[in-house]
Write a protein that holds these residues in place. Structure first.
Motif, PDB file in Angstrom:
ATOM      1  N   ASN A 123     -13.593  33.607  -8.101  1.00 14.31           N
ATOM      2  CA  ASN A 123     -14.387  34.706  -8.644  1.00 14.31           C
ATOM      3  C   ASN A 123     -14.625  34.651 -10.153  1.00 14.31           C
ATOM      4  O   ASN A 123     -13.701  34.472 -10.930  1.00 14.31           O
ATOM      5  N   ALA A 124     -15.912  34.875 -10.520  1.00 13.91           N
ATOM      6  CA  ALA A 124     -16.292  35.043 -11.918  1.00 13.91           C
ATOM      7  C   ALA A 124     -16.958  36.385 -12.163  1.00 13.91           C
ATOM      8  O   ALA A 124     -17.471  36.624 -13.250  1.00 13.91           O
ATOM      9  N   ASN A 125     -16.961  37.278 -11.162  1.00 13.63           N
ATOM     10  CA  ASN A 125     -17.667  38.553 -11.279  1.00 13.63           C
ATOM     11  C   ASN A 125     -16.674  39.698 -11.495  1.00 13.63           C
ATOM     12  O   ASN A 125     -15.781  39.903 -10.679  1.00 13.63           O
ATOM     13  N   PRO A 126     -16.845  40.487 -12.571  1.00 11.67           N
ATOM     14  CA  PRO A 126     -15.866  41.545 -12.871  1.00 11.67           C
ATOM     15  C   PRO A 126     -15.810  42.666 -11.843  1.00 11.67           C
ATOM     16  O   PRO A 126     -14.861  43.460 -11.857  1.00 11.67           O
ATOM     17  N   PHE A 127     -16.801  42.766 -10.957  1.00  6.21           N
ATOM     18  CA  PHE A 127     -16.763  43.844  -9.977  1.00  6.21           C
ATOM     19  C   PHE A 127     -15.716  43.606  -8.884  1.00  6.21           C
ATOM     20  O   PHE A 127     -15.334  44.552  -8.185  1.00  6.21           O
ATOM     21  N   ILE A 128     -15.239  42.378  -8.716  1.00  7.54           N
ATOM     22  CA  ILE A 128     -14.172  42.145  -7.739  1.00  7.54           C
ATOM     23  C   ILE A 128     -12.915  42.944  -8.122  1.00  7.54           C
ATOM     24  O   ILE A 128     -12.404  43.737  -7.321  1.00  7.54           O
ATOM     25  N   PRO A 129     -12.389  42.797  -9.341  1.00  2.41           N
ATOM     26  CA  PRO A 129     -11.247  43.649  -9.706  1.00  2.41           C
ATOM     27  C   PRO A 129     -11.623  45.113  -9.893  1.00  2.41           C
ATOM     28  O   PRO A 129     -10.805  46.002  -9.617  1.00  2.41           O
ATOM     29  N   ARG A 130     -12.832  45.411 -10.357  1.00  3.74           N
ATOM     30  CA  ARG A 130     -13.218  46.802 -10.541  1.00  3.74           C
ATOM     31  C   ARG A 130     -13.187  47.564  -9.212  1.00  3.74           C
ATOM     32  O   ARG A 130     -12.816  48.741  -9.155  1.00  3.74           O
ATOM     33  N   LEU A 131     -13.544  46.904  -8.121  1.00  5.25           N
ATOM     34  CA  LEU A 131     -13.555  47.529  -6.796  1.00  5.25           C
ATOM     35  C   LEU A 131     -12.246  47.309  -6.027  1.00  5.25           C
ATOM     36  O   LEU A 131     -12.172  47.640  -4.840  1.00  5.25           O
TER      37      LEU A 131
END
Length: 305
Positions: free
Chosen positions: A98-106
């Motif tokens: 993962n390089a997308n910050p929405f993975i940890p945000r969600l």
């Protein structure tokens, strides 16, 4: 109820009126194209997600062997795509690079997958994004470490910031050390506001250049991955189109919950491998989540405020 309590009846009514044409267009779109594709239910061993990649630009730029199809994404933004594909799901036969910050945000890095390989910690502070070679190298390591798992490999390109030679020198398109990310709005916001000092043709050239940059890494990565691979996108991007059939002003970027062809028709490029991977689910590995402060910084750099 939350909107009403925070904004009152008048504000709630104004918001409803403003979004009514969008919802009508969404309804018409879904009646024509169907509800969309849940990617976890499709047949693949590796799925490579190119963030904010339009179907038409991919079809024009891809140059290696494979079978080009299309799918309708479940979301017009990364947040909506991730929510609707993976929220409350159990994907313990899958590793997410993962390089997308929405993975940890969600909170999708906490028990949804067997493991999440975090590339956000290898953030390029000059380019203000995760480089595609960083993600590709992490994917190679994951393929070796987790040979019995499906891989989701989420690149940030061609999403802004533009990091090609043209794009990185474009104000609002590519962040460099000379550009203050906290003060300078992204190129899509500049185009919406009419403050961009660059023409749309040049922006499109920088956008496709960003796709070429990531496709170069994808080409090399595919040679090292076993199994059946699919290249797709979480969503597309509006570059001055008007929504239809109820017309709108020209739109830019990829707003949440707007289902138009430029936003949710995505490539589905199949590269069949010689053999298939033997996949089995296993309990998630223990891992720490990215800090809220880091997530906020990464989202801001990518144009989410």
């Amino acid at each position: 109820m939350e909107n009403y309590s925070s904004g009152g009846l008048i504000q709630t009514t104004k918001s409803a009126i403003r979004y009514l044409p969008i919802e009508c267009n969404n309804l018409i779109f879904r009646s024509r194209y169907g509800p969309g594709t849940n990617v976890i239910d499709e047949d693949w061993d590796n799925i490579l997600i190119l963030d904010a990649c339009r179907y038409d630009m991919f079809a024009d730029r891809v140059s290696f062997d494979g079978r080009l199809e299309s799918r309708i994404s479940l979301g017009s933004s990364s947040e909506e795509f991730l929510e609707r594909n993976f929220h409350s799901k159990t994907c313990h036969d899958t590793v997410y690079v993962n390089a997308n910050p929405f993975i940890p945000r969600l909170d999708l890095d906490q028990g949804t997958f067997h493991a999440v390989v975090d590339c956000l910690s290898e953030w390029d502070h000059e380019l203000q994004t995760v480089r595609p070679d960083t993600v590709a190298n992490a994917a190679r390591d994951a393929a070796s470490k987790f040979p019995s798992k499906r891989l989701i490999i989420h690149f940030m390109q061609p999403h802004t910031p533009f990091i090609g030679e043209l794009g990185r020198n474009m104000a609002g398109g590519g962040w460099t050390m000379d550009h203050d990310v906290k003060e300078e709005p992204g190129i899509w916001a500049q185009l919406r506001d009419g403050t961009a000092d660059v023409d749309l043709e040049t922006v499109w050239e920088a956008y496709t250049e960003n796709l070429d940059v990531v496709l170069a890494e994808v080409t090399d990565l595919l040679e090292t991955l076993d199994g059946k691979s699919v290249i797709t996108a979480d969503h597309g991007n509006l570059v001055g189109e008007r929504l239809s059939p109820i017309p709108s002003r020209r739109k830019y970027g990829h707003p949440y919950g707007v289902h138009a062809e430029e936003l949710v028709k995505v490539p589905w490029f199949v590269v069949d491998g010689d053999t298939r991977r033997e996949v089995r689910p296993e309990p998630p590995v223990d891992q720490e989540s990215v800090s809220e402060e880091t997530v906020d910084e990464r989202l801001e750099a990518l144009g989410y405020r």
